[in-house]
Design a protein around this motif. Structure first.
Motif, PDB file in Angstrom:
ATOM      1  N   ALA A 103     -18.224   0.791   1.960  1.00  0.00           N
ATOM      2  CA  ALA A 103     -17.111  -0.003   2.011  1.00  0.00           C
ATOM      3  C   ALA A 103     -15.770   0.330   1.002  1.00  0.00           C
ATOM      4  O   ALA A 103     -17.672   0.393  -0.586  1.00  0.00           O
TER       5      ALA A 103
ATOM      6  N   ASP B 153       1.267  -1.370   0.056  1.00  0.00           N
ATOM      7  CA  ASP B 153       0.179  -0.243  -0.273  1.00  0.00           C
ATOM      8  C   ASP B 153       0.836   0.901  -0.528  1.00  0.00           C
ATOM      9  O   ASP B 153       1.160   1.478   0.893  1.00  0.00           O
TER      10      ASP B 153
ATOM     11  N   PHE C  36     -13.545  -2.463  -0.955  1.00  0.00           N
ATOM     12  CA  PHE C  36     -12.864  -3.552  -0.535  1.00  0.00           C
ATOM     13  C   PHE C  36     -12.327  -4.157  -1.819  1.00  0.00           C
ATOM     14  O   PHE C  36     -12.765  -4.101  -3.067  1.00  0.00           O
TER      15      PHE C  36
ATOM     16  N   ARG D 155     -17.650  -2.141  -4.003  1.00  0.00           N
ATOM     17  CA  ARG D 155     -18.844  -0.843  -3.366  1.00  0.00           C
ATOM     18  C   ARG D 155     -19.521  -1.058  -2.560  1.00  0.00           C
ATOM     19  O   ARG D 155     -20.712  -1.246  -3.528  1.00  0.00           O
TER      20      ARG D 155
ATOM     21  N   ALA E  20     -11.867  -2.766  10.119  1.00  0.00           N
ATOM     22  CA  ALA E  20     -11.529  -0.944   9.901  1.00  0.00           C
ATOM     23  C   ALA E  20     -11.122  -0.775   8.070  1.00  0.00           C
ATOM     24  O   ALA E  20      -9.933  -2.046   7.710  1.00  0.00           O
ATOM     25  N   GLN E  21     -11.065   0.186   7.995  1.00  0.00           N
ATOM     26  CA  GLN E  21     -10.359   0.468   7.075  1.00  0.00           C
ATOM     27  C   GLN E  21      -8.606  -0.073   7.139  1.00  0.00           C
ATOM     28  O   GLN E  21      -7.718   0.584   8.074  1.00  0.00           O
ATOM     29  N   ARG E  22      -8.089  -0.524   5.686  1.00  0.00           N
ATOM     30  CA  ARG E  22      -6.494  -0.926   5.642  1.00  0.00           C
ATOM     31  C   ARG E  22      -6.608  -2.025   6.927  1.00  0.00           C
ATOM     32  O   ARG E  22      -5.307  -2.811   6.564  1.00  0.00           O
TER      33      ARG E  22
ATOM     34  N   LEU F 288      -9.566  -3.923   2.766  1.00  0.00           N
ATOM     35  CA  LEU F 288     -10.593  -3.337   3.077  1.00  0.00           C
ATOM     36  C   LEU F 288      -9.480  -1.994   2.904  1.00  0.00           C
ATOM     37  O   LEU F 288      -8.685  -2.081   3.838  1.00  0.00           O
ATOM     38  N   ILE F 289     -10.510  -1.778   1.740  1.00  0.00           N
ATOM     39  CA  ILE F 289     -10.084  -0.004   1.649  1.00  0.00           C
ATOM     40  C   ILE F 289     -10.338   1.141   2.161  1.00  0.00           C
ATOM     41  O   ILE F 289      -9.300   2.059   2.328  1.00  0.00           O
ATOM     42  N   GLU F 290     -11.743   1.151   2.398  1.00  0.00           N
ATOM     43  CA  GLU F 290     -12.486   2.016   3.111  1.00  0.00           C
ATOM     44  C   GLU F 290     -13.202   1.460   3.700  1.00  0.00           C
ATOM     45  O   GLU F 290     -14.366   0.908   3.523  1.00  0.00           O
ATOM     46  N   GLY F 291     -14.048   2.137   4.682  1.00  0.00           N
ATOM     47  CA  GLY F 291     -14.734   2.398   5.354  1.00  0.00           C
ATOM     48  C   GLY F 291     -15.377   0.863   6.011  1.00  0.00           C
ATOM     49  O   GLY F 291     -13.550   0.904   7.178  1.00  0.00           O
ATOM     50  N   GLU F 292     -16.020   0.309   6.785  1.00  0.00           N
ATOM     51  CA  GLU F 292     -15.984  -0.919   7.753  1.00  0.00           C
ATOM     52  C   GLU F 292     -16.765  -2.086   7.598  1.00  0.00           C
ATOM     53  O   GLU F 292     -18.349  -2.008   6.718  1.00  0.00           O
TER      54      GLU F 292
END
Length: 237
Positions: A225, A45, A227, A169, A204-206, A190-194
């Motif tokens: 999210a 990343d 991912f 998404r 959780a994120q990352r 997980l790139i963003e969100g929950e």
């Protein structure tokens, strides 16, 4: 088995032009218990500062996949491929018998944020090759959209390994089911969100999760999210 790897446990390296977070042993980070997950060998990343990048360097016997999350990434290689990758594009490079390439943030004012993955190919001594594919965000909405596969469709890049990489998404409150053949593996980043996995494990994120001995998976978004999910073969590491 569901093995969660929290974002804060990943090895981080930072210089004046590059910030990297490593999911697997790479460069200055070595852990003999964390070399790979099936054929997935690298997930880095990276945040690359404007006007900076990786100079010409070699690769062999790897399927190198780049996904731009923000900004731009300029690619040049010894096969005379030149291109600028942006969000919505996937780049696959087969290093095979050997290739030289460079990766550079061509912007003078915007960071480039990329995910780079390396897969061990299903055969050695492949001729080097390069491919770009694209996707539309609407294709990811509340769905698992394949962007990389050993059996590519019109918009999925070809990879020389028995894997499929999906992007999604998922809107808050929505749920997806994923099914695969028994004896395979699942990797989620997980790139963003929950996201709630199997109604019991929260990512959780990352955060990432490595799953074995479970061929049906439920993913529910606790927040909006974004991912990636990779369907990987089983077998010994």
């Amino acid at each position: 088995m569901i093995q969660v790897k929290p974002a804060h446990d990943r090895y981080a390296a930072k210089s004046d032009w590059l910030e990297s977070h490593f999911s697997f042993s790479f460069g200055p980070y070595y852990d003999p218990e964390n070399i790979r997950f099936g054929p997935l060998r690298v997930l880095n990343d990276d945040i690359i500062q404007p006007g900076k990048g990786f100079g010409i360097h070699p690769h062999r016997e790897a399927e190198v996949v780049s996904i731009v999350l923000k900004g731009q990434l300029k690619h040049e290689d010894s096969l005379d491929n030149v291109g600028i990758l942006r969000y919505g594009q996937i780049q696959r490079m087969t290093a095979g018998t050997g290739i030289l390439h460079s990766e550079f943030n061509p912007s003078q004012d915007e960071e480039a944020h990329i995910l780079q993955l390396w897969f061990i190919p299903d055969q050695k001594q492949l001729p080097p090759s390069y491919e770009e594919s694209s996707f539309d965000d609407q294709q990811l909405k509340n769905a698992l959209h394949p962007v990389l596969s050993s059996h590519p469709g019109e918009q999925a890049a070809l990879i020389h390994q028995d894997v499929t990489l999906y992007l999604s998404r998922l809107d808050a409150g929505n749920e997806l089911q994923f099914h695969q053949q028994e004896g395979r593996r699942i990797y989620v980043f997980l790139i963003e969100g929950e996201v709630l996995i199997q109604n019991e494990v929260t990512l959780a994120q990352r955060d990432e999760v490595r799953i074995t001995d479970l061929h049906e998976l439920t993913l529910k978004a606790k927040q909006d999210a974004f991912f990636l999910l990779i369907d990987l073969p089983g077998g010994e590491d």
